[in-house]
Design a protein around this motif. Structure first.
Motif, PDB file in Angstrom:
ATOM      1  N   PHE A  28       0.844  -1.203   0.000  1.00 16.03           N
ATOM      2  CA  PHE A  28       0.000   0.000   0.000  1.00 16.03           C
ATOM      3  C   PHE A  28       0.873   1.245   0.000  1.00 16.03           C
ATOM      4  O   PHE A  28       0.562   2.233  -0.680  1.00 16.03           O
ATOM      5  CB  PHE A  28      -0.928  -0.005   1.218  1.00 16.03           C
ATOM      6  CG  PHE A  28      -1.830   1.193   1.303  1.00 16.03           C
ATOM      7  CD1 PHE A  28      -2.966   1.281   0.511  1.00 16.03           C
ATOM      8  CD2 PHE A  28      -1.543   2.239   2.164  1.00 16.03           C
ATOM      9  CE1 PHE A  28      -3.802   2.393   0.582  1.00 16.03           C
ATOM     10  CE2 PHE A  28      -2.364   3.357   2.252  1.00 16.03           C
ATOM     11  CZ  PHE A  28      -3.500   3.428   1.458  1.00 16.03           C
ATOM     12  N   GLN A  29       1.968   1.211   0.756  1.00 20.92           N
ATOM     13  CA  GLN A  29       2.890   2.353   0.754  1.00 20.92           C
ATOM     14  C   GLN A  29       3.461   2.588  -0.632  1.00 20.92           C
ATOM     15  O   GLN A  29       3.588   3.732  -1.088  1.00 20.92           O
ATOM     16  CB  GLN A  29       4.024   2.096   1.752  1.00 20.92           C
ATOM     17  CG  GLN A  29       3.606   2.092   3.204  1.00 20.92           C
ATOM     18  CD  GLN A  29       4.764   1.810   4.138  1.00 20.92           C
ATOM     19  OE1 GLN A  29       5.852   2.355   3.971  1.00 20.92           O
ATOM     20  NE2 GLN A  29       4.550   0.957   5.122  1.00 20.92           N
ATOM     21  N   GLN A  30       3.823   1.507  -1.317  1.00 21.22           N
ATOM     22  CA  GLN A  30       4.391   1.635  -2.663  1.00 21.22           C
ATOM     23  C   GLN A  30       3.374   2.173  -3.658  1.00 21.22           C
ATOM     24  O   GLN A  30       3.699   2.991  -4.518  1.00 21.22           O
ATOM     25  CB  GLN A  30       4.894   0.274  -3.136  1.00 21.22           C
ATOM     26  CG  GLN A  30       6.070  -0.277  -2.341  1.00 21.22           C
ATOM     27  CD  GLN A  30       6.516  -1.637  -2.858  1.00 21.22           C
ATOM     28  OE1 GLN A  30       6.211  -2.029  -3.983  1.00 21.22           O
ATOM     29  NE2 GLN A  30       7.232  -2.372  -2.024  1.00 21.22           N
ATOM     30  N   LEU A  31       2.134   1.708  -3.545  1.00 22.75           N
ATOM     31  CA  LEU A  31       1.111   2.071  -4.520  1.00 22.75           C
ATOM     32  C   LEU A  31       0.518   3.458  -4.289  1.00 22.75           C
ATOM     33  O   LEU A  31       0.119   4.134  -5.233  1.00 22.75           O
ATOM     34  CB  LEU A  31      -0.023   1.036  -4.498  1.00 22.75           C
ATOM     35  CG  LEU A  31       0.343  -0.385  -4.933  1.00 22.75           C
ATOM     36  CD1 LEU A  31      -0.824  -1.332  -4.685  1.00 22.75           C
ATOM     37  CD2 LEU A  31       0.745  -0.409  -6.399  1.00 22.75           C
ATOM     38  N   SER A  32       0.450   3.888  -3.032  1.00 22.73           N
ATOM     39  CA  SER A  32      -0.254   5.133  -2.711  1.00 22.73           C
ATOM     40  C   SER A  32       0.639   6.226  -2.146  1.00 22.73           C
ATOM     41  O   SER A  32       0.255   7.399  -2.139  1.00 22.73           O
ATOM     42  CB  SER A  32      -1.376   4.847  -1.701  1.00 22.73           C
ATOM     43  OG  SER A  32      -0.823   4.507  -0.437  1.00 22.73           O
ATOM     44  N   GLY A  33       1.819   5.850  -1.658  1.00 24.72           N
ATOM     45  CA  GLY A  33       2.670   6.826  -1.004  1.00 24.72           C
ATOM     46  C   GLY A  33       2.200   7.162   0.397  1.00 24.72           C
ATOM     47  O   GLY A  33       2.744   8.057   1.053  1.00 24.72           O
ATOM     48  N   LYS A  34       1.196   6.435   0.893  1.00 23.02           N
ATOM     49  CA  LYS A  34       0.660   6.656   2.237  1.00 23.02           C
ATOM     50  C   LYS A  34       0.936   5.427   3.098  1.00 23.02           C
ATOM     51  O   LYS A  34       1.306   4.374   2.596  1.00 23.02           O
ATOM     52  CB  LYS A  34      -0.845   6.921   2.171  1.00 23.02           C
ATOM     53  CG  LYS A  34      -1.233   8.114   1.304  1.00 23.02           C
ATOM     54  CD  LYS A  34      -2.744   8.245   1.214  1.00 23.02           C
ATOM     55  CE  LYS A  34      -3.146   9.385   0.297  1.00 23.02           C
ATOM     56  NZ  LYS A  34      -4.632   9.499   0.159  1.00 23.02           N
ATOM     57  N   GLN A  35       0.747   5.588   4.398  1.00 26.05           N
ATOM     58  CA  GLN A  35       1.015   4.489   5.311  1.00 26.05           C
ATOM     59  C   GLN A  35      -0.222   4.172   6.141  1.00 26.05           C
ATOM     60  O   GLN A  35      -0.893   5.070   6.658  1.00 26.05           O
ATOM     61  CB  GLN A  35       2.182   4.827   6.230  1.00 26.05           C
ATOM     62  CG  GLN A  35       2.705   3.638   7.025  1.00 26.05           C
ATOM     63  CD  GLN A  35       4.027   3.949   7.714  1.00 26.05           C
ATOM     64  OE1 GLN A  35       4.190   5.005   8.316  1.00 26.05           O
ATOM     65  NE2 GLN A  35       4.972   3.024   7.654  1.00 26.05           N
ATOM     66  N   ILE A  36      -0.525   2.880   6.255  1.00 23.44           N
ATOM     67  CA  ILE A  36      -1.599   2.444   7.122  1.00 23.44           C
ATOM     68  C   ILE A  36      -1.235   2.816   8.558  1.00 23.44           C
ATOM     69  O   ILE A  36      -0.104   2.579   8.999  1.00 23.44           O
ATOM     70  CB  ILE A  36      -1.808   0.910   7.015  1.00 23.44           C
ATOM     71  CG1 ILE A  36      -2.222   0.518   5.589  1.00 23.44           C
ATOM     72  CG2 ILE A  36      -2.833   0.428   8.033  1.00 23.44           C
ATOM     73  CD1 ILE A  36      -3.563   1.030   5.155  1.00 23.44           C
ATOM     74  N   PRO A  37      -2.158   3.409   9.316  1.00 27.48           N
ATOM     75  CA  PRO A  37      -1.793   3.859  10.664  1.00 27.48           C
ATOM     76  C   PRO A  37      -1.530   2.741  11.658  1.00 27.48           C
ATOM     77  O   PRO A  37      -0.662   2.864  12.519  1.00 27.48           O
ATOM     78  CB  PRO A  37      -3.006   4.701  11.089  1.00 27.48           C
ATOM     79  CG  PRO A  37      -4.127   4.219  10.241  1.00 27.48           C
ATOM     80  CD  PRO A  37      -3.519   3.829   8.935  1.00 27.48           C
ATOM     81  N   ARG A  38      -2.289   1.625  11.538  1.00 28.15           N
ATOM     82  CA  ARG A  38      -2.113   0.559  12.533  1.00 28.15           C
ATOM     83  C   ARG A  38      -2.343  -0.821  11.916  1.00 28.15           C
ATOM     84  O   ARG A  38      -3.300  -1.035  11.170  1.00 28.15           O
ATOM     85  CB  ARG A  38      -3.070   0.751  13.704  1.00 28.15           C
ATOM     86  CG  ARG A  38      -2.957  -0.326  14.790  1.00 28.15           C
ATOM     87  CD  ARG A  38      -4.002  -0.150  15.881  1.00 28.15           C
ATOM     88  NE  ARG A  38      -3.912  -1.199  16.906  1.00 28.15           N
ATOM     89  CZ  ARG A  38      -4.787  -1.354  17.911  1.00 28.15           C
ATOM     90  NH1 ARG A  38      -5.815  -0.520  18.020  1.00 28.15           N
ATOM     91  NH2 ARG A  38      -4.643  -2.343  18.792  1.00 28.15           N
ATOM     92  N   ILE A  39      -1.452  -1.737  12.230  1.00 31.33           N
ATOM     93  CA  ILE A  39      -1.625  -3.150  11.912  1.00 31.33           C
ATOM     94  C   ILE A  39      -1.471  -3.928  13.204  1.00 31.33           C
ATOM     95  O   ILE A  39      -0.518  -3.716  13.960  1.00 31.33           O
ATOM     96  CB  ILE A  39      -0.600  -3.658  10.884  1.00 31.33           C
ATOM     97  CG1 ILE A  39      -0.885  -3.069   9.491  1.00 31.33           C
ATOM     98  CG2 ILE A  39      -0.618  -5.183  10.807  1.00 31.33           C
ATOM     99  CD1 ILE A  39       0.121  -3.496   8.429  1.00 31.33           C
TER     100      ILE A  39
END
Length: 388
Positions: A226-237
């Motif tokens: 997701f970081q690679q595709l959107s440039g954003k980071q999921i807040p919590r896993i």
């Protein structure tokens, strides 16, 4: 580690599950380490590897003489050796068209193709103003027959402030374990593509990914992609007893790791056996310590499941502080009062500012949290269920 009579032990493990009559090892006079066994097995069994569940369940009678962790480590080394030698390949390549989001409400479940996440967001049952929790199950778990999904859906529906979504992997983690493990990275990539669609409607800061067992590694891969595709980071896993066999940092399958999300919390409930023992997140909770069989459990599967049971319990309103851990290095030090610092809640209400390894005591039955209340738990039994 040196173990006597290893030929008999290993042949019982492997031949019982593979029925490979021609499999022969000249180990009668040789004592092999776990890594040696893994390499020898990889050369002989090619892509027909035993599954951890089968080996552990069928090997109970051997565990009187051989430590359970040795069995688990043997499985892990077999898988590592086979992956490095490229003797196995995924048998079932995930088809993104078969992967789905399943919106779980109190009364119904609604399925939406992964790449049509916008359709789910347009559903009258979906509230785009609420947060979204996406849960990926573990190995050999079907989305429509999952105790974990049902338990977490009920808990979140009781809270009422979250859209709870199960990730349907379309049986691609319901095959031979080693094939399922190899599929986790590609399934994670496909999930990331669905998350990109979802994030066009729901702010990414409102998305929380949770995975149990192999599902923890799937959501970890999803966070990276997701970081690679959107440039954003999921807040919590949140990783619930992330699977151990086949996953080793720096190897072919690294699995969930720090950096896959802005904050990663891990609950270990079967450390060193079916679940990873080493720290993997920003904060790692060892519920009951490093014992692979928590209080009240007589099987490794029971211990492995405890992670999602603990988390589900913590989700219910009023249960946010049922499980309180202290930063520490062992249960012995915790019980000896040698772990200074503040208590931190495990599960739903974990502090994103807390870092490190935390230990805590648990009960042998529900409520599992030491701060849990049976009367309060009984009042929650109907909460989150359909009232129509």
């Amino acid at each position: 580690m040196r173990v006597p009579n290893i030929k008999k032990f290993f042949l019982l493990l492997v031949m019982s599950y593979l029925s490979v009559n021609s499999l022969q090892f000249s180990l009668e006079k040789t004592l092999l380490s776990v890594k040696d066994i893994g390499k020898a097995a990889a050369k002989n069994i090619k892509n027909l590897l035993p599954t951890p569940k089968d080996i552990i369940e069928e090997s109970k009678k051997l565990l009187i003489r051989y430590p359970l962790e040795f069995v688990s480590n043997t499985i892990n080394e077999i898988c590592i050796a086979a992956l490095f030698s490229e003797t196995i390949v995924p048998k079932f390549t995930p088809d993104i068209n078969l992967l789905q989001f399943q919106l779980c409400t109190a009364c119904n479940k609604y399925n939406y193709p992964l790449l049509n996440a916008e359709d789910m967001c347009r559903s009258p049952e979906f509230d785009s103003k609420k947060k979204v929790v996406i849960f990926a199950t573990g190995w050999a778990t079907k989305v429509n027959d999952s105790k974990a999904i049902n338990a977490l859906a009920k808990a979140y529906n009781c809270r009422g402030d979250v859209n709870f979504v199960a990730f349907d992997t379309a049986n691609f983690v319901d095959t031979l374990y080693t094939w399922s493990a190899l599929n986790t990275d590609e399934i994670g990539l496909n999930l990331a593509k669905g998350l990109v669609k979802l994030s066009n409607i729901v702010p990414v800061e409102n998305i929380h990914l949770i995975g149990h067992s192999l599902g923890a590694h799937i959501v970890g891969a999803a966070g990276r992609y997701f970081q690679q595709l959107s440039g954003k980071q999921i807040p919590r896993i949140t990783g619930l007893d992330p699977a151990k066999p086949c996953f080793n940092e720096g190897a072919s399958l690294s699995g969930l790791m720090r950096g896959d999300a802005d904050f990663i919390d891990i609950i270990h409930s079967s450390p060193g056996i079916l679940g990873k023992r080493e720290p993997m997140g920003d904060i790692d909770f060892y519920a009951g310590g490093l014992d692979p069989l928590p209080k009240g459990c007589l099987s490794v599967m029971c211990g492995h499941e405890r992670a999602w049971r603990y988390f589900a319990e913590s989700v219910y309103p009023g249960n946010e502080e049922n499980f309180m851990g202290k930063r520490c290095t062992s249960m012995k030090r915790l019980r000896g009062g040698k772990c200074p610092g503040d208590n931190v809640p495990m599960g739903f209400a974990v502090s994103h500012n807390a870092k490190g390894n935390y230990f805590l005591e648990i009960n042998d039955k529900e409520p599992f949290g030491k701060n849990g209340d049976k009367t309060h738990m009984n009042l929650q039994r109907e909460c989150g269920l359909c009232t129509n």
